[in-house]
Scaffold this motif. Sequence first.
Motif, PDB file in Angstrom:
ATOM      1  N   ALA A 187     112.134 -10.567   5.110  1.00  0.00           N
ATOM      2  CA  ALA A 187     112.089 -11.668   4.139  1.00  0.00           C
ATOM      3  C   ALA A 187     110.958 -12.640   4.477  1.00  0.00           C
ATOM      4  O   ALA A 187     110.418 -13.299   3.596  1.00  0.00           O
ATOM      5  N   CYS A 188     110.604 -12.713   5.744  1.00  0.00           N
ATOM      6  CA  CYS A 188     109.541 -13.637   6.171  1.00  0.00           C
ATOM      7  C   CYS A 188     108.173 -12.975   6.001  1.00  0.00           C
ATOM      8  O   CYS A 188     107.162 -13.655   5.818  1.00  0.00           O
ATOM      9  N   ALA A 189     108.176 -11.609   6.084  1.00  0.00           N
ATOM     10  CA  ALA A 189     106.908 -10.871   6.095  1.00  0.00           C
ATOM     11  C   ALA A 189     106.153 -10.993   4.773  1.00  0.00           C
ATOM     12  O   ALA A 189     104.965 -10.675   4.714  1.00  0.00           O
ATOM     13  N   ALA A 190     106.827 -11.461   3.727  1.00  0.00           N
ATOM     14  CA  ALA A 190     106.132 -11.728   2.472  1.00  0.00           C
ATOM     15  C   ALA A 190     105.024 -12.751   2.717  1.00  0.00           C
ATOM     16  O   ALA A 190     103.981 -12.705   2.071  1.00  0.00           O
ATOM     17  N   CYS A 191     105.245 -13.672   3.653  1.00  0.00           N
ATOM     18  CA  CYS A 191     104.269 -14.747   3.892  1.00  0.00           C
ATOM     19  C   CYS A 191     103.695 -14.727   5.303  1.00  0.00           C
ATOM     20  O   CYS A 191     102.612 -15.252   5.528  1.00  0.00           O
ATOM     21  N   HIS A 192     104.438 -14.175   6.259  1.00  0.00           N
ATOM     22  CA  HIS A 192     104.009 -14.225   7.662  1.00  0.00           C
ATOM     23  C   HIS A 192     103.646 -12.845   8.183  1.00  0.00           C
ATOM     24  O   HIS A 192     104.220 -11.854   7.756  1.00  0.00           O
ATOM     25  N   ASN A 193     102.759 -12.796   9.188  1.00  0.00           N
ATOM     26  CA  ASN A 193     102.589 -11.584   9.979  1.00  0.00           C
ATOM     27  C   ASN A 193     103.014 -11.880  11.418  1.00  0.00           C
ATOM     28  O   ASN A 193     103.221 -13.037  11.796  1.00  0.00           O
TER      29      ASN A 193
ATOM     30  N   VAL B 267     104.323 -26.841  17.572  1.00  0.00           N
ATOM     31  CA  VAL B 267     104.446 -26.805  16.113  1.00  0.00           C
ATOM     32  C   VAL B 267     103.072 -26.971  15.467  1.00  0.00           C
ATOM     33  O   VAL B 267     102.276 -27.825  15.882  1.00  0.00           O
ATOM     34  N   GLY B 268     102.791 -26.129  14.476  1.00  0.00           N
ATOM     35  CA  GLY B 268     101.554 -26.272  13.701  1.00  0.00           C
ATOM     36  C   GLY B 268     100.290 -26.134  14.519  1.00  0.00           C
ATOM     37  O   GLY B 268      99.331 -26.867  14.299  1.00  0.00           O
ATOM     38  N   SER B 269     100.264 -25.197  15.482  1.00  0.00           N
ATOM     39  CA  SER B 269      99.151 -25.162  16.441  1.00  0.00           C
ATOM     40  C   SER B 269      98.243 -23.950  16.292  1.00  0.00           C
ATOM     41  O   SER B 269      97.362 -23.752  17.125  1.00  0.00           O
TER      42      SER B 269
ATOM     43  N   ALA C  79      96.148 -23.300   7.561  1.00  0.00           N
ATOM     44  CA  ALA C  79      96.054 -24.575   6.823  1.00  0.00           C
ATOM     45  C   ALA C  79      97.456 -25.168   6.646  1.00  0.00           C
ATOM     46  O   ALA C  79      98.049 -25.090   5.573  1.00  0.00           O
ATOM     47  N   TYR C  80      97.967 -25.750   7.727  1.00  0.00           N
ATOM     48  CA  TYR C  80      99.311 -26.340   7.675  1.00  0.00           C
ATOM     49  C   TYR C  80      99.342 -27.551   6.742  1.00  0.00           C
ATOM     50  O   TYR C  80      98.324 -28.213   6.523  1.00  0.00           O
ATOM     51  N   SER C  81     100.538 -27.873   6.271  1.00  0.00           N
ATOM     52  CA  SER C  81     100.730 -29.117   5.519  1.00  0.00           C
ATOM     53  C   SER C  81     100.614 -30.289   6.493  1.00  0.00           C
ATOM     54  O   SER C  81     100.786 -30.126   7.703  1.00  0.00           O
ATOM     55  N   ASP C  82     100.365 -31.479   5.957  1.00  0.00           N
ATOM     56  CA  ASP C  82     100.290 -32.668   6.820  1.00  0.00           C
ATOM     57  C   ASP C  82     101.630 -32.903   7.510  1.00  0.00           C
ATOM     58  O   ASP C  82     101.671 -33.343   8.671  1.00  0.00           O
TER      59      ASP C  82
ATOM     60  N   LYS D  44     105.166 -26.838   3.349  1.00  0.00           N
ATOM     61  CA  LYS D  44     104.819 -25.968   2.220  1.00  0.00           C
ATOM     62  C   LYS D  44     105.404 -24.573   2.408  1.00  0.00           C
ATOM     63  O   LYS D  44     105.046 -23.655   1.692  1.00  0.00           O
ATOM     64  N   MET D  45     106.293 -24.416   3.364  1.00  0.00           N
ATOM     65  CA  MET D  45     107.008 -23.136   3.491  1.00  0.00           C
ATOM     66  C   MET D  45     108.097 -23.111   2.422  1.00  0.00           C
ATOM     67  O   MET D  45     109.101 -23.813   2.522  1.00  0.00           O
ATOM     68  N   SER D  46     107.857 -22.338   1.348  1.00  0.00           N
ATOM     69  CA  SER D  46     108.870 -22.315   0.285  1.00  0.00           C
ATOM     70  C   SER D  46     109.839 -21.168   0.542  1.00  0.00           C
ATOM     71  O   SER D  46     109.729 -20.086  -0.005  1.00  0.00           O
TER      72      SER D  46
END
Length: 179
Positions: free
Chosen positions: A81-87, A109-111, A115-118, A147-149
């Motif tokens: 389910a995560c692989a749609a967006c993540h590798n 986090v966010g490292s 292009a992470y969200s603010d 922005k992780m939907s």
Amino acid sequence: MDSFELNKIAGAVLGSLLLVMGLGIISDALFAAPRPAKPGYALPVAEAAVGGPAAAAVEAAPLPVLLAKADAKKGENLIKACAACHNFESGAAAKATGPNLYGVIDRAVGSTAFAYSDSMKGKGGKWDYAQMNAFLANPKGVVAGTKMSYAGEKDAAKRADIILYLRSLASSPAPLPAP
Ligand code: HEC
């Protein structure tokens, strides 16, 4: 009326004023209502209504216990389910849709190059087990404005499976918390 008479009248007036003030102070002290610890009125609340059955399920068992029972194989299936967006491959560049999750447990986090969200960039801390568990249960609840939907995985046991699998994606997996 001479000034002696006037003094007597003034004295009587002052005397009775003092008496009235004194009585006021004494009755305040006698009849003072105790100040409640919480202002307002206590309303009766049915204990069972708080949280409800769903919340009870989420709190089923502490995360270290769930992790000790978790199954990384199931987790490997669930992260489809995560692989749609993540590798998840070591050294691979992030997809456009989500950061690479190889080695994400205990990572800051966010490292990574993404292009992470603010909100994600400003969150701080690292993805330890507790943070990851809370984020996967309710991403927007933990990082408002992410922005992780992805709605989140409500089943605590499934989250533990996912987290155990994510943990295995590292050259030296982080130690598990003691149950
Ligand atoms: C619809 C796409 C999508 C899905 C599905 C999704 N994610 Fe994400 N994820 C993202 C995006 C985009 C970000 C970056 C969020 C931000 O910057 O606010 C992110 C960020 C993350 C982060 C933070 C990574 C870091 O480097 O700080 C973790 C951890 C994470 N996701 C785990 C998961 C897991 C586990 C699943 C599956 C259970 C999942 N995600 C499903 C899109 C998604």
